[in-house]
Design an enzyme around this catalytic site. Structure first.
Site, PDB file in Angstrom:
ATOM      1  N   HIS A   1      10.735  26.501  68.085  1.00  0.00           N
ATOM      2  CA  HIS A   1      10.064  26.480  69.388  1.00  0.00           C
ATOM      3  C   HIS A   1      10.512  27.762  70.100  1.00  0.00           C
ATOM      4  O   HIS A   1      11.296  27.711  71.043  1.00  0.00           O
ATOM      5  CB  HIS A   1      10.477  25.223  70.162  1.00  0.00           C
ATOM      6  CG  HIS A   1       9.590  24.919  71.343  1.00  0.00           C
ATOM      7  ND1 HIS A   1       8.600  25.772  71.776  1.00  0.00           N
ATOM      8  CD2 HIS A   1       9.560  23.851  72.179  1.00  0.00           C
ATOM      9  CE1 HIS A   1       7.994  25.236  72.827  1.00  0.00           C
ATOM     10  NE2 HIS A   1       8.549  24.076  73.085  1.00  0.00           N
ATOM     11  N   ARG A  10       4.542  19.841  79.597  1.00  0.00           N
ATOM     12  CA  ARG A  10       5.250  21.034  80.032  1.00  0.00           C
ATOM     13  C   ARG A  10       4.772  22.314  79.332  1.00  0.00           C
ATOM     14  O   ARG A  10       4.341  23.261  79.964  1.00  0.00           O
ATOM     15  CB  ARG A  10       6.735  20.833  79.745  1.00  0.00           C
ATOM     16  CG  ARG A  10       7.671  21.529  80.678  1.00  0.00           C
ATOM     17  CD  ARG A  10       9.050  21.023  80.364  1.00  0.00           C
ATOM     18  NE  ARG A  10       8.950  19.595  80.031  1.00  0.00           N
ATOM     19  CZ  ARG A  10       9.195  18.632  80.895  1.00  0.00           C
ATOM     20  NH1 ARG A  10       9.615  18.918  82.089  1.00  0.00           N
ATOM     21  NH2 ARG A  10       9.053  17.379  80.539  1.00  0.00           N
ATOM     22  N   THR A  11       4.868  22.299  78.014  1.00  0.00           N
ATOM     23  CA  THR A  11       4.579  23.518  77.276  1.00  0.00           C
ATOM     24  C   THR A  11       3.113  23.929  77.431  1.00  0.00           C
ATOM     25  O   THR A  11       2.799  25.096  77.649  1.00  0.00           O
ATOM     26  CB  THR A  11       4.943  23.341  75.789  1.00  0.00           C
ATOM     27  OG1 THR A  11       6.294  22.899  75.708  1.00  0.00           O
ATOM     28  CG2 THR A  11       4.807  24.642  75.027  1.00  0.00           C
ATOM     29  N   LYS A  40     -11.720  13.327  64.038  1.00  0.00           N
ATOM     30  CA  LYS A  40     -12.853  13.009  63.162  1.00  0.00           C
ATOM     31  C   LYS A  40     -12.545  13.373  61.713  1.00  0.00           C
ATOM     32  O   LYS A  40     -13.404  13.315  60.854  1.00  0.00           O
ATOM     33  CB  LYS A  40     -14.098  13.755  63.617  1.00  0.00           C
ATOM     34  CG  LYS A  40     -14.618  13.282  64.963  1.00  0.00           C
ATOM     35  CD  LYS A  40     -15.826  14.122  65.373  1.00  0.00           C
ATOM     36  CE  LYS A  40     -15.949  14.240  66.869  1.00  0.00           C
ATOM     37  NZ  LYS A  40     -16.640  15.473  67.266  1.00  0.00           N
ATOM     38  N   ARG A  51       0.775  23.890  68.922  1.00  0.00           N
ATOM     39  CA  ARG A  51       1.831  22.882  68.887  1.00  0.00           C
ATOM     40  C   ARG A  51       1.431  21.896  67.809  1.00  0.00           C
ATOM     41  O   ARG A  51       0.309  21.377  67.828  1.00  0.00           O
ATOM     42  CB  ARG A  51       1.917  22.197  70.254  1.00  0.00           C
ATOM     43  CG  ARG A  51       2.529  20.796  70.266  1.00  0.00           C
ATOM     44  CD  ARG A  51       4.009  20.767  70.010  1.00  0.00           C
ATOM     45  NE  ARG A  51       4.776  21.504  70.992  1.00  0.00           N
ATOM     46  CZ  ARG A  51       5.339  20.965  72.082  1.00  0.00           C
ATOM     47  NH1 ARG A  51       5.183  19.689  72.324  1.00  0.00           N
ATOM     48  NH2 ARG A  51       6.040  21.711  72.905  1.00  0.00           N
TER      49      ARG A  51
END
Lengths: 313, 180, 428
Positions: free
Chosen positions: A141, A63-64, A91, A113
């Site tokens: 958020h 969604r975001t 890595k 995020r």
């Protein structure tokens, strides 16, 4: 040596407190206009032509990430997505090095995020461009809170004195924290509802009312926000089973009867049907869940416009 | 530093000027049913409304009238920064194939009109676009030429042209103020 | 150096004998030869200590030297030199190296490395259990023979009370004190900062104070039951201080130490998500901070220990939940501790006792006194000197401090270990 850091005079959105109430009202106004754009045949404005936005996602999110991507593209910016599975993160590159490497490609904004609280805040100190918090751990958020505010504002006209209940895993919820901050900034009366194990110790610091009873939480509320419950919490011993959780904290049509007749039901998604929200409630007439998603694009366009639209003073 | 404001259009002159512009529009567009007026936010909107009213008086045709916001189309976002007070573009009629007349108060560099043309093109594909301005103060930076001009006023670059309208400012008056 | 060192006109503070006055100190053949007024010694190097404090060298019961295994963070040499710079003449290094100091060969390795350094003396602390796993006792007797001065699984708590009980009993045979990292590991699992209002607001996983309280209480009870000594490392909660106070009143052989950051900083510092404020135990509340000062004032807290925990710069730049716990402390300890004197919490002689005389007694280490015949372990410091903390100037390899850029008052000027001047940057 001239560095990108020196030139940068823009700003970041790391938490709701980074914005004034006036700016949030401006963002709402702007987001409504962008909502209009999203409803046109040509869903694009040239506003951020030539700008580059990087979505740096350390956690899975449909969604975001999609919302920011569409928002950037509708503003004519170039949007690049980097997720952990396709970057050097796996890595063993440190977060700092990843951010510096992306910053060296001179983006205008990085949306981050991350599972660790404060990761976007740290990135903001080194990136030399705008950093937007796309959700960091249980901390914040902000764009979700803004789009939720827009969704409430559109239906109710004002947020002041509205009674809002937030029900679910408050302890682990960045959505709850940012929403509490935003709602309180505009004078809403917020109640949180969860089992004590899913409330933070020191919950009083959040300045909200607390209850463990969903009927009590929902009673006379203008807005009920449900949060997703994760099975992982069960394994951590925070509640015994989804069935028992659901028995006490699921928003069913029956529970909803005690709310105001014009109650708004919201959920940041993805929803667990039949766990924290009954299917008929999620699909019912009070549900604004899809409206939240629509507003997500419009509000993120407004945020990108505010942060990337003109960095040189 | 307060410079004297020189009146360039009184309320009475403004009314006469608008009436003449409405006549010119009807002359140039014999089929008024094909016209859509789009006022550029902010002061173009009441001006478009006034022109529509006068066209109705002259021809009896109700010309659709809307508002056009150009905030997201400006070319000076980089230098001026974001503006969170964008107005609402509201042109409810289908503009495809129609004659869309942009209406603004003052024509200066032409950059706003460039933005407005782009904004219109993202809404639809008008048959033609015309431009009506109350005042043309010169100093064009783009090849833009109005179709209907209320009044040409010679100005220096640093001077400020201020249009007040009763709908937005409580009175009808256009002035020129020397630059600081 | 064979003709000795004559330190003149300093304010000599020796809490071991209740001395506080303008006196001279003569050092000869590695020991304190004489303390008195207007001493003279032909051929001795004279040090003008006018306006400075002459104190028994500081002793830090709690440092992490990282060698063997993590030499990129700190080495025995750099740690020992950093200690000397901070006024320390002896430091006790924790066992959580790689390999763990849970057997005599590692102990001997540390002591061999330390012997080659002209810095503070290094006294290894052995592990309580093999591999710090909290299961089987380490080879305590052999480590004692090799030179450990105490036992600790620091960094981890001995969660199994039965293991702790046996460790206390067994260690007593060798005269070694158990040093406990008091923390219920289940209660703090995954925690980053103190649990409370700040962690609730920030959404950061908390480490509740009660996790320290319950283990401190448990350990004190077990020590009282067995009539064995226990030393509580880096005490940080009001609850733990109160347990120690009550236990001392009952005559239990419990001692404890506090780190300077626990009486100068609170959990609020975490608001900027800076990993330099991430330590274990975490920074607590203002009330806990007040309890530390009360404990220092009334003697419940026996000594100040830095919990010097050097890390590489890049490690502290990791995400806050990935970054390691701890900060360096050897070179800021005095400056931070002097705040206690300026705030009237303790007198300067009492501070010297907290930094030197008391820690010497707890682990029965040489030093902590200026008595004639005692090893000449001395520091001379300027209690009024204002300075800005600049990690780039640290001798320690670890630059991880939350105090960078802060002004402190009080700085060590000269350090003598075993009669040799090992630190004297301004050539006193």
């Amino acid at each position: 040596m001239e560095t990108v850091e020196k030139k940068f005079r823009g700003r970041h959105l790391l938490q709701i407190a980074d914005l004034t109430a006036d700016e949030i009202m401006g963002l709402l106004n702007t987001a409504y206009k962008f909502k209009d754009v999203s409803e046109r045949e040509i869903k694009k404005v040239p506003t951020l032509r030539g700008k580059t936005i990087v979505n740096l996602f350390y956690e899975p999110s449909t969604r975001t990430r999609t919302s920011f991507e569409i928002a950037g593209k509708r503003l004519s910016a170039d949007v690049i997505n980097i997720s952990t599975s396709s970057s050097s993160v796996t890595k063993g590159e440190t977060f700092k090095d990843t951010v510096l490497n992306i910053a060296a490609m001179r983006p205008d904004a990085i949306v981050i995020r991350h599972g660790s609280p404060g990761a976007p805040a740290y990135a903001a100190t080194i990136a030399g461009c705008s950093v937007i918090n796309g959700g960091d751990g249980a901390n914040a958020h902000p764009t979700q809170a803004l789009l939720d505010l827009m969704t409430i504002h559109e239906k109710k006209g004002s947020v002041e004195n509205l009674k809002v209940a937030i029900v679910g895993d408050i302890l682990h919820s960045r959505v709850a924290r940012s929403n509490i901050n935003a709602l309180k900034m505009f004078g809403a009366d917020v109640t949180v509802c969860a089992p004590p194990t899913l409330l933070p110790h020191g919950v009083n610091a959040l300045g909200v009312k607390v209850t463990h009873n969903i009927r009590e939480a929902v009673a006379d509320k203008d807005v009920v926000m449900m949060l997703r419950i994760q099975t992982e919490r069960m394994q951590q011993g925070l509640f015994p089973s989804l069935r028992e959780y659901s028995e006490h904290f699921c928003l069913s049509a029956k529970v909803l009867k005690s709310a105001r007749p014009d109650v708004l039901i919201m959920h940041p998604g993805p929803i667990n049907r039949g766990v924290e929200i009954a299917s008929d409630v999620a699909d019912g007439p009070y549900s604004l869940i899809l409206s939240q998603v629509t507003h997500g694009v419009a509000m993120r366009m407004a945020v990108l416009y505010l942060l990337c639209g003109g960095a040189e003073s | 530093m307060t410079a004297a404001a020189k009146t360039v259009l009184s309320a009475l002159e403004m009314g006469r000027t608008m009436a003449r512009m409405a006549h010119e529009i009807t002359e140039k567009n014999p089929d008024c049913s094909q016209i859509i007026l789009a006022g550029i936010i902010t002061r173009g909107v009441p001006l478009a409304r006034r022109l529509a009213d006068k066209i109705k008086t002259i021809t009896g045709v109700d010309v659709p009238c809307g508002s056009l916001d150009i905030t997201f189309y400006r070319d000076d976002i980089q230098s001026k920064g974001p503006d969170l007070n964008a107005g609402r573009t509201d042109i409810s009629h289908d503009i495809n194939g129609k004659t869309l007349i942009l209406v603004d108060d003052v024509l200066f560099t032409g950059r706003s009109i460039r933005a407005a043309i782009d904004a219109v093109m993202d809404i639809g594909r008008p048959g033609r676009i015309q431009l009506a301005v109350l005042l043309d103060r010169g100093h064009r930076e783009l090849p833009i030429r109005p179709d209907y001009i209320g009044k040409n006023i010679p100005t220096a670059r640093g001077e400020r042209v201020r249009v007040k309208l009763s709908e937005t400012d409580g009175e009808d008056l256009a002035t020129v103020v020397e630059g600081a | 150096m064979s003709n000795g060192i004559l330190i003149q006109n300093g304010r000599v503070i020796d809490p071991s004998r209740g001395i506080d006055g303008i006196l001279d100190v003569l050092v000869k053949d590695g020991v304190i030869a004489e303390v008195g007024k207007s001493l003279s010694a032909s051929g001795a190097k004279t040090v003008d200590a006018e306006g400075l404090v002459v104190s028994p060298g500081f002793i830090d019961l709690h440092v992490h030297l990282r060698e063997p295994g993590f030499e990129y963070k700190e080495t025995i040499a750099t740690g020992s030199m950093a200690a000397a710079a901070g006024g320390f003449t002896a430091i006790c290094c924790m066992a959580n190296t790689k390999p763990v100091n849970d057997n005599a060969s590692v102990t001997r390795f540390i002591l061999e490395k330390a012997a080659a350094v002209d810095g503070a003396r290094v006294y290894p602390i052995g592990a309580i259990t093999k591999g710090l796993k909290g299961e089987e006792l380490a080879e305590i007797g052999e480590m004692k023979k090799a030179g450990v001065v105490a036992l600790s699984d620091d960094g981890r708590c001995v969660m199994d009370a039965r293991v702790l009980r046996h460790a206390m009993d067994y260690a007593a045979m060798f005269g070694l004190t158990i040093v406990e990292h008091c923390e219920d590991e289940h209660l703090v699992k995954g925690g980053i900062m103190n649990e409370g209002e700040t962690s609730a607001r920030l959404g950061i996983k908390g480490m509740p104070a009660v996790a320290e309280d319950v283990i401190a209480r448990r350990d004190i009870d077990i020590a009282a039951y067995l009539k064995r000594p226990v030393h509580i490392a880096h005490i940080s909660t009001r609850g733990a201080v109160e347990s120690v106070r009550a236990a001392k009143a009952l005559g239990t052989a419990v001692t404890c130490e506090v780190a300077p950051h626990h009486f100068t900083l609170t959990e609020k510092s975490l608001e900027a998500f800076d990993a330099n404020y991430k330590m274990n135990p975490p920074l607590r509340t203002a009330d806990d901070l007040a309890a530390m000062k009360e404990g220092l004032r009334d003697g419940t807290i026996d000594c100040i220990a830095t919990d010097h925990a050097p890390h590489a710069k890049w490690e502290k730049e990791l995400e806050i939940d990935q970054a390691p716990y701890g900060i360096v402390g050897l070179e800021t300890s005095l400056g931070l501790s002097m705040l206690l004197v300026r705030e009237g919490v303790v007198t300067l002689p009492r501070l010297v006792a907290l930094l030197s005389t008391n820690p010497a007694k707890i682990f029965n280490l040489p030093g902590g006194t200026l008595k004639e015949g005692a090893p000449a372990n001395i520091c001379i410091f300027d209690s009024e000197k204002k300075w800005i903390v600049d990690p780039a100037e640290f001798v320690s390899l670890g630059k991880n401090t939350p105090f960078a850029g802060k002004e402190l008052v009080g700085k060590n000027c000269l350090t003598i270990v075993g009669g040799r001047i090992v630190y004297n940057p301004s050539n006193l």
